[in-house]
Write a protein that holds these residues in place. Sequence first.
Motif, mmCIF file in Angstrom:
data_model
loop_
_atom_site.group_PDB
_atom_site.id
_atom_site.type_symbol
_atom_site.label_atom_id
_atom_site.label_comp_id
_atom_site.label_asym_id
_atom_site.label_seq_id
_atom_site.Cartn_x
_atom_site.Cartn_y
_atom_site.Cartn_z
ATOM 1 N N VAL A 108 0.859 -1.188 0.000
ATOM 2 C CA VAL A 108 0.000 0.000 0.000
ATOM 3 C C VAL A 108 0.890 1.231 0.000
ATOM 4 O O VAL A 108 1.695 1.415 0.923
ATOM 5 C CB VAL A 108 -0.947 0.029 1.217
ATOM 6 C CG1 VAL A 108 -1.833 1.276 1.168
ATOM 7 C CG2 VAL A 108 -1.790 -1.231 1.281
ATOM 8 N N ASN A 109 0.772 2.045 -1.025
ATOM 9 C CA ASN A 109 1.525 3.292 -1.125
ATOM 10 C C ASN A 109 0.557 4.442 -1.384
ATOM 11 O O ASN A 109 -0.506 4.264 -1.995
ATOM 12 C CB ASN A 109 2.556 3.239 -2.257
ATOM 13 C CG ASN A 109 3.773 2.423 -1.875
ATOM 14 O OD1 ASN A 109 3.861 1.881 -0.768
ATOM 15 N ND2 ASN A 109 4.727 2.301 -2.795
ATOM 16 N N ALA A 110 0.925 5.614 -0.963
ATOM 17 C CA ALA A 110 0.131 6.822 -1.177
ATOM 18 C C ALA A 110 0.829 7.695 -2.221
ATOM 19 O O ALA A 110 2.061 7.867 -2.186
ATOM 20 C CB ALA A 110 -0.043 7.594 0.129
ATOM 21 N N TYR A 111 0.025 8.250 -3.150
ATOM 22 C CA TYR A 111 0.568 9.085 -4.224
ATOM 23 C C TYR A 111 -0.327 10.309 -4.422
ATOM 24 O O TYR A 111 -1.559 10.236 -4.274
ATOM 25 C CB TYR A 111 0.637 8.311 -5.547
ATOM 26 C CG TYR A 111 1.549 7.113 -5.522
ATOM 27 C CD1 TYR A 111 2.917 7.251 -5.740
ATOM 28 C CD2 TYR A 111 1.036 5.843 -5.264
ATOM 29 C CE1 TYR A 111 3.751 6.142 -5.714
ATOM 30 C CE2 TYR A 111 1.867 4.733 -5.240
ATOM 31 C CZ TYR A 111 3.219 4.890 -5.461
ATOM 32 O OH TYR A 111 4.052 3.801 -5.431
ATOM 33 N N GLU A 112 0.314 11.383 -4.798
ATOM 34 C CA GLU A 112 -0.432 12.600 -5.117
ATOM 35 C C GLU A 112 -0.930 12.530 -6.565
ATOM 36 O O GLU A 112 -0.200 12.092 -7.463
ATOM 37 C CB GLU A 112 0.456 13.833 -4.951
ATOM 38 C CG GLU A 112 -0.257 15.146 -5.297
ATOM 39 C CD GLU A 112 0.680 16.341 -5.284
ATOM 40 O OE1 GLU A 112 0.236 17.447 -5.661
ATOM 41 O OE2 GLU A 112 1.865 16.157 -4.917
#
Length: 428
Positions: A197-201
């Motif tokens: 799980v990664n967060a990206y703009e």
Amino acid sequence: MARNPAPFAPFEWMIAWRYLRARRAEGGVSVMTWISLIGITLAVFALIATLSVRSGFRSEFVSTILGANAHVTVYDVGRVGQQGQLDRAIADYEGWAQRVAEVPGVTRVAPLIKGQVLISLRDSSSGAEVYGIARDDLKSLPGIAQSDQAAGDLTRLDEGIAIGSGIARAIGAGVGDTVKLTSPNGVKTAFGTSPRVNAYEVVYVFSAGRYDIDRTRVYMPFAEAQAFFNREGVADELEVMVEEPEAVNALTIDILRAAGDRAQVWTWRDSAGGFLRALEVEDNVMFIILSILVLIAAMNIVSGLIMLVKNKGRDIGILRTIGLSEGSIMRVFFICGAFTGLIGTAMGVVLGCLFAIYIDPLFSFVNYVMGGGVWDPSIRGIYRLPAELNLSDVLSAVGLSLGLSFFVTLFPARRAARMNPVEALRYE
């Protein structure tokens, strides 16, 4: 010695024009003439409108495919891994790309990483397909980089991700929001593989013009996609663009030879070939059906001419008596029918061309009257009803209409020419 007048002499046109504009009190059949005229007009209009929508739909479908997808995709034939799975990763993707780029007719080659993820924002989530690609390669895709409805800055792709407008609407995301991508094949540990799980703009929101692309596609920087999907040092496939996409099959052999023995290719015609063939079959069937419609409209000319010949029997007898030949009588009534077909065809061409040119406001009006929802992009794939006016389509409609109009006119005109003047004047 008197000479026979030249065919289609001025007096033949004068007589035909007098018959065409004759009033009912004079024994004319102007009502039948108007019915024939309107029938031909509507038939030609329907034919041109259908052909223009057909051409526009195909062009729109093909342009959206070519604007956001590879013209040719190069894969590895694959190898069986230690656990029995088929691995198609391309280890020497830079060498493959360099060799394929040297093929004449190839304009761009880009390595890709592809994977399935769950994209979520707050309480909303949606499935998506991630394309890992270099920023400069993505900027060369016209359907993505040159989108009229795009938002954000594509040059910032290295700082985040680009998502389709359909995904953005589904999860309520916009430029500047931070979304989470979840991949089931994530971190490998001693206890197995755990989801990553990664967060990206979101730095760019695009609209490629196709519902299925906008609703599922996410673009990520190539290096980040390698790390996210555990593809370090490899690429899943090569995306190849060519100068002439319609002639892509002529380049497949050269691309295969350049890529090497382990390569295989898949063109855009392979992926969309079934749909294009279905369109061609539908085009042929619709043309035949509308040709029958034009023939039915042309038969009204026959009905009108038969009534005209019957009402003008005395005139035919007098004209034959004063010296007009069978050919002159035949040409007079041929002009009557052909003129109706010619004017009807011209009016149909004008209406058909106006429909193709102003289809967007016309369809918007229909959509407004029907309360919206007339065109569902989730079913048809594109967002609007397109129309493309081609000279070949107009000429085929004109040729069909005039050919049928002239042909069916010959029979009643010949009947008038062979009328016996004695029988015509017997009771006069």
